[in-house]
Design a protein around this motif. Structure first.
Motif, PDB file in Angstrom:
ATOM      1  N   PRO A 199       0.811  -1.231   0.000  1.00 20.12           N
ATOM      2  CA  PRO A 199       0.000   0.000   0.000  1.00 20.12           C
ATOM      3  C   PRO A 199       0.838   1.271   0.000  1.00 20.12           C
ATOM      4  O   PRO A 199       0.344   2.338  -0.384  1.00 20.12           O
ATOM      5  CB  PRO A 199      -0.829  -0.119   1.281  1.00 20.12           C
ATOM      6  CG  PRO A 199      -0.043  -1.037   2.165  1.00 20.12           C
ATOM      7  CD  PRO A 199       0.597  -2.024   1.221  1.00 20.12           C
ATOM      8  N   ARG A 200       2.094   1.171   0.404  1.00 19.89           N
ATOM      9  CA  ARG A 200       2.963   2.349   0.433  1.00 19.89           C
ATOM     10  C   ARG A 200       3.455   2.720  -0.957  1.00 19.89           C
ATOM     11  O   ARG A 200       3.941   3.826  -1.177  1.00 19.89           O
ATOM     12  CB  ARG A 200       4.155   2.091   1.361  1.00 19.89           C
ATOM     13  CG  ARG A 200       3.751   1.732   2.793  1.00 19.89           C
ATOM     14  CD  ARG A 200       4.917   1.215   3.597  1.00 19.89           C
ATOM     15  NE  ARG A 200       5.526   0.035   2.970  1.00 19.89           N
ATOM     16  CZ  ARG A 200       6.578  -0.610   3.478  1.00 19.89           C
ATOM     17  NH1 ARG A 200       7.131  -0.188   4.600  1.00 19.89           N
ATOM     18  NH2 ARG A 200       7.058  -1.672   2.864  1.00 19.89           N
ATOM     19  N   ARG A 201       3.326   1.802  -1.914  1.00 24.14           N
ATOM     20  CA  ARG A 201       3.790   2.048  -3.274  1.00 24.14           C
ATOM     21  C   ARG A 201       2.686   1.861  -4.312  1.00 24.14           C
ATOM     22  O   ARG A 201       2.817   2.314  -5.446  1.00 24.14           O
ATOM     23  CB  ARG A 201       4.954   1.109  -3.608  1.00 24.14           C
ATOM     24  CG  ARG A 201       6.178   1.285  -2.712  1.00 24.14           C
ATOM     25  CD  ARG A 201       7.372   0.544  -3.272  1.00 24.14           C
ATOM     26  NE  ARG A 201       7.719   1.070  -4.585  1.00 24.14           N
ATOM     27  CZ  ARG A 201       8.177   0.326  -5.591  1.00 24.14           C
ATOM     28  NH1 ARG A 201       8.329  -0.972  -5.445  1.00 24.14           N
ATOM     29  NH2 ARG A 201       8.468   0.877  -6.752  1.00 24.14           N
ATOM     30  N   ALA A 202       1.616   1.188  -3.955  1.00 23.70           N
ATOM     31  CA  ALA A 202       0.526   0.927  -4.903  1.00 23.70           C
ATOM     32  C   ALA A 202      -0.336   2.178  -5.056  1.00 23.70           C
ATOM     33  O   ALA A 202      -0.467   2.980  -4.133  1.00 23.70           O
ATOM     34  CB  ALA A 202      -0.320  -0.245  -4.414  1.00 23.70           C
ATOM     35  N   PRO A 203      -0.950   2.369  -6.223  1.00 29.40           N
ATOM     36  CA  PRO A 203      -1.714   3.590  -6.477  1.00 29.40           C
ATOM     37  C   PRO A 203      -2.990   3.673  -5.660  1.00 29.40           C
ATOM     38  O   PRO A 203      -3.612   2.663  -5.318  1.00 29.40           O
ATOM     39  CB  PRO A 203      -2.019   3.499  -7.975  1.00 29.40           C
ATOM     40  CG  PRO A 203      -1.982   2.041  -8.283  1.00 29.40           C
ATOM     41  CD  PRO A 203      -0.920   1.472  -7.397  1.00 29.40           C
ATOM     42  N   ALA A 204      -3.380   4.926  -5.379  1.00 31.20           N
ATOM     43  CA  ALA A 204      -4.615   5.165  -4.637  1.00 31.20           C
ATOM     44  C   ALA A 204      -5.833   4.610  -5.370  1.00 31.20           C
ATOM     45  O   ALA A 204      -6.871   4.356  -4.751  1.00 31.20           O
ATOM     46  CB  ALA A 204      -4.784   6.660  -4.394  1.00 31.20           C
ATOM     47  N   ALA A 205      -5.704   4.421  -6.676  1.00 34.21           N
ATOM     48  CA  ALA A 205      -6.831   3.883  -7.455  1.00 34.21           C
ATOM     49  C   ALA A 205      -7.273   2.509  -6.972  1.00 34.21           C
ATOM     50  O   ALA A 205      -8.397   2.086  -7.250  1.00 34.21           O
ATOM     51  CB  ALA A 205      -6.462   3.821  -8.935  1.00 34.21           C
ATOM     52  N   LEU A 206      -6.426   1.813  -6.216  1.00 30.58           N
ATOM     53  CA  LEU A 206      -6.825   0.500  -5.701  1.00 30.58           C
ATOM     54  C   LEU A 206      -7.940   0.605  -4.670  1.00 30.58           C
ATOM     55  O   LEU A 206      -8.510  -0.420  -4.267  1.00 30.58           O
ATOM     56  CB  LEU A 206      -5.623  -0.228  -5.092  1.00 30.58           C
ATOM     57  CG  LEU A 206      -4.543  -0.686  -6.072  1.00 30.58           C
ATOM     58  CD1 LEU A 206      -3.506  -1.542  -5.361  1.00 30.58           C
ATOM     59  CD2 LEU A 206      -5.133  -1.449  -7.242  1.00 30.58           C
ATOM     60  N   ALA A 207      -8.274   1.826  -4.252  1.00 27.13           N
ATOM     61  CA  ALA A 207      -9.434   1.985  -3.373  1.00 27.13           C
ATOM     62  C   ALA A 207     -10.713   1.509  -4.049  1.00 27.13           C
ATOM     63  O   ALA A 207     -11.721   1.267  -3.368  1.00 27.13           O
ATOM     64  CB  ALA A 207      -9.576   3.444  -2.943  1.00 27.13           C
ATOM     65  N   VAL A 208     -10.689   1.349  -5.378  1.00 29.25           N
ATOM     66  CA  VAL A 208     -11.876   0.814  -6.058  1.00 29.25           C
ATOM     67  C   VAL A 208     -12.219  -0.578  -5.537  1.00 29.25           C
ATOM     68  O   VAL A 208     -13.379  -0.985  -5.575  1.00 29.25           O
ATOM     69  CB  VAL A 208     -11.705   0.755  -7.590  1.00 29.25           C
ATOM     70  CG1 VAL A 208     -11.494   2.133  -8.170  1.00 29.25           C
ATOM     71  CG2 VAL A 208     -10.580  -0.184  -7.998  1.00 29.25           C
ATOM     72  N   ILE A 209     -11.216  -1.323  -5.042  1.00 30.75           N
ATOM     73  CA  ILE A 209     -11.480  -2.670  -4.531  1.00 30.75           C
ATOM     74  C   ILE A 209     -12.404  -2.598  -3.330  1.00 30.75           C
ATOM     75  O   ILE A 209     -13.312  -3.428  -3.166  1.00 30.75           O
ATOM     76  CB  ILE A 209     -10.167  -3.386  -4.184  1.00 30.75           C
ATOM     77  CG1 ILE A 209      -9.252  -3.450  -5.410  1.00 30.75           C
ATOM     78  CG2 ILE A 209     -10.439  -4.791  -3.663  1.00 30.75           C
ATOM     79  CD1 ILE A 209      -7.859  -3.971  -5.110  1.00 30.75           C
ATOM     80  N   ALA A 210     -12.182  -1.594  -2.472  1.00 34.30           N
ATOM     81  CA  ALA A 210     -13.072  -1.423  -1.324  1.00 34.30           C
ATOM     82  C   ALA A 210     -14.491  -1.137  -1.789  1.00 34.30           C
ATOM     83  O   ALA A 210     -15.470  -1.660  -1.234  1.00 34.30           O
ATOM     84  CB  ALA A 210     -12.557  -0.295  -0.437  1.00 34.30           C
ATOM     85  N   HIS A 211     -14.614  -0.303  -2.826  1.00 33.33           N
ATOM     86  CA  HIS A 211     -15.949  -0.002  -3.359  1.00 33.33           C
ATOM     87  C   HIS A 211     -16.609  -1.253  -3.926  1.00 33.33           C
ATOM     88  O   HIS A 211     -17.789  -1.524  -3.652  1.00 33.33           O
ATOM     89  CB  HIS A 211     -15.847   1.064  -4.446  1.00 33.33           C
ATOM     90  CG  HIS A 211     -17.129   1.250  -5.199  1.00 33.33           C
ATOM     91  ND1 HIS A 211     -18.230   1.877  -4.652  1.00 33.33           N
ATOM     92  CD2 HIS A 211     -17.492   0.852  -6.453  1.00 33.33           C
ATOM     93  CE1 HIS A 211     -19.213   1.871  -5.533  1.00 33.33           C
ATOM     94  NE2 HIS A 211     -18.799   1.266  -6.627  1.00 33.33           N
ATOM     95  N   VAL A 212     -15.860  -2.024  -4.694  1.00 35.48           N
ATOM     96  CA  VAL A 212     -16.426  -3.225  -5.315  1.00 35.48           C
ATOM     97  C   VAL A 212     -16.883  -4.211  -4.246  1.00 35.48           C
ATOM     98  O   VAL A 212     -17.986  -4.777  -4.326  1.00 35.48           O
ATOM     99  CB  VAL A 212     -15.387  -3.868  -6.254  1.00 35.48           C
ATOM    100  CG1 VAL A 212     -15.809  -5.277  -6.646  1.00 35.48           C
ATOM    101  CG2 VAL A 212     -15.193  -3.009  -7.494  1.00 35.48           C
ATOM    102  N   GLU A 213     -16.033  -4.425  -3.230  1.00 28.61           N
ATOM    103  CA  GLU A 213     -16.392  -5.390  -2.188  1.00 28.61           C
ATOM    104  C   GLU A 213     -17.648  -4.955  -1.447  1.00 28.61           C
ATOM    105  O   GLU A 213     -18.532  -5.772  -1.155  1.00 28.61           O
ATOM    106  CB  GLU A 213     -15.227  -5.553  -1.213  1.00 28.61           C
ATOM    107  CG  GLU A 213     -15.462  -6.612  -0.155  1.00 28.61           C
ATOM    108  CD  GLU A 213     -14.252  -6.839   0.712  1.00 28.61           C
ATOM    109  OE1 GLU A 213     -13.454  -7.736   0.394  1.00 28.61           O
ATOM    110  OE2 GLU A 213     -14.083  -6.096   1.714  1.00 28.61           O
TER     111      GLU A 213
END
Length: 517
Positions: A199-213
């Motif tokens: 998470p310290r290097r991955a893009p903020a766009a991965l927050a979409v996973i929280a939305h999908v779940e």
């Protein structure tokens, strides 16, 4: 009508085969194992059955669309059960957080167990994640990738979406902007591991996973998620696809102009084809099956995703008030990420437990637990075809043979005694965090990253191929149309990424590229 060979009967390969067979193509699937499903595997012993791969299904409508478009609906074949809570999280200070499926119940839970205002902070972050989903689903997840050009095109057509995606912001940075409590930020951090990333290097766009779940829910199939792979395989066969098990592919053959022309089998046979779709790891494709120096060199620049160290626990007795999924957090997950991405054992890792309350999976009065911790990939370089010393469970997949490459920042998981010692360490940590099952243990089965590499062809046992670490990582992931004419890539190591829904979306992208007969 085109003759199509699909290499590997993982979910991505099978879903592509279904769509192509329904479109009128003549499809042959080559699978080196004796069963289908790939990483969506199964292990059974003494009346206990375990899913050895994904244990949660999100976006089930992706599979509902696959079945509805090709025959009888999914609901006629399998029962899907929505989970609530999706998971229970235990933090190092003893705080318990139930991630309820209902948003109001979840935010109320946040305010009840974390400082006041945590629920509202999460609502603001969730609204941002929804905007991210709207900005990325069509141009990035549902369509072929054009690399960096995809981002440039979006900037020209919808410049506001670029500020939403915030390409220079990490997931950790997004959490620091929106969430005051360190435990809630740790909860958000975990979504990076759903893509095998830091998470310290991955893009903020991965927050979409929280939305999908949270938007689409977390689902379970009574009897185990491995049934999903079997159902997709059965649909492919019903539509006329030929499924060849125990048939390892050792090369993708070339014809005029270097075009993919079929596959060479380990038994000496050959299958000619007009098109080849590979569902095995992209590094295996470009390094061994269809060597392509530029494509492999590009992959080597990307950091491998996380691997996983797995314990399958056959337990006596029942655990009261046990959630379907439980996550036991350490005090400091930075130490964990430093270790696994640095090729070392994590001394105090996050522990994930899947313990379905499903009588089909264990004898009466018993439980079958799947325990997973993040791990560094396997790094030892092996000569082709060398057998590994550890036993591995069934229900495996890859169309290809053994891999002769190492992974940067990996760990030698075949070192004598390492796996058993680490398994004991994980059981002790579970006890320290409130789930002591050591006296209830009938037996355990260990699956290391080396085992996963051997049985699925995933290089180093990296679950998702390459990670999303770094600004350019998403654009280093291989596209579905190979630089080799007539060869297409599908599955978790190619666009748009790993996980059951994305793999099924990858299959639709490939099938649409090929088109009807």
């Amino acid at each position: 009508m085109a003759r199509v060979v699909v290499v590997g009967a993982g979910v991505g390969g099978l879903a592509t085969a279904v769509r192509l067979a329904a479109a009128g193509h003549r499809v042959t699937i080559c699978e080196r194992a004796s069963d289908v499903g790939g990483k969506l595997g199964r292990f059974s012993q003494d009346g206990f059955t375990f899913d050895t791969g994904p244990s949660l299904l999100t976006m089930p409508e992706v599979f509902a669309d696959l079945f509805a478009a090709t025959g009888a609906p999914l609901s006629d074949l399998l029962e899907l059960r929505r989970l609530d809570p999706i998971a229970r999280y235990r933090f190092a200070d003893g705080t318990l957080l139930d991630a309820h499926a209902d948003d109001d119940a979840f935010t109320a839970e946040l305010d009840a167990v974390l400082p006041p205002g945590s629920g509202q902070q999460w609502r603001r972050l969730a609204a941002h994640a929804e905007r991210l989903w709207e900005a990325t689903r069509e141009p990035f997840l549902s369509a072929p990738t054009a690399g960096v050009r995809s981002l440039a095109s979006l900037a020209l057509r919808r410049p506001g979406d670029i500020s939403t995606i915030a390409p220079g912001l990490t997931l950790r940075g997004l959490g620091q902007r929106h969430l005051a409590d360190h435990r809630l930020r740790m909860f958000l951090d975990r979504y990076a591991t759903y893509t095998g990333s830091d998470p310290r290097r991955a893009p903020a766009a991965l927050a979409v996973i929280a939305h999908v779940e949270r938007c689409y829910g977390g689902w379970y199939l009574p009897g185990g998620l491995h049934q999903l792979g079997q159902a997709v395989a059965e649909r492919a066969v019903c539509l006329g696809a030929r499924l060849l098990l125990d048939q390892a592919v050792i090369a993708i053959t070339r014809g005029a102009g270097g075009r993919a022309a079929g596959v060479q089998l380990a038994d000496g046979g050959r299958i000619d084809a007009d098109l080849v779709v590979s569902g095995v790891d992209a590094q295996t494709v470009y390094g061994m099956l269809a060597p392509h120096r530029r494509a492999e060199r590009r992959l080597r620049r990307a950091r491998a995703s996380l691997a996983g160290f797995v314990l399958l626990l056959a337990l006596r007795g029942r655990t009261p008030d046990l959630a379907h999924h439980t996550v036991l957090f350490p005090a400091d997950n930075d130490d964990e990420f430093d270790a696994v991405f640095g090729g070392r054992l994590a001394v105090d890792p996050t522990i994930y437990i899947s313990a379905p309350d499903d009588p089909a999976l264990a004898p009466p009065g018993c439980e079958a637990w799947f325990v997973l911790v993040n791990a560094a990939p396997h790094a030892t370089r092996l000569p082709p075809g060398r057998a590994r010393g550890r036993a591995s469970p069934g229900g495996t997949n890859s169309g290809s043979g053994s891999v002769n490459r190492s992974v940067n920042h990996g760990l030698d998981w075949e070192r004598p005694g390492l796996a058993d010692a680490y398994a004991a360490r994980i059981l002790n940590l579970m006890a320290e965090r409130g789930l002591d099952v050591r006296e209830r243990l009938r037996w355990q089965h260990v699956i290391t990253p080396a085992d996963l590499e051997q049985r699925t062809g995933a290089v180093g046992g990296a679950i998702y191929g390459t990670s999303s670490n770094g600004l350019r990582a998403a654009f280093l992931r291989p596209g579905n149309r190979s630089p080799i004419p007539g060869l297409f890539l599908v599955g978790g190591s190619s666009h748009p990424g790993g996980g059951l829904p994305l793999v099924a979306m990858s299959a639709k992208i490939v099938a649409d590229m090929i088109g009807p007969a």
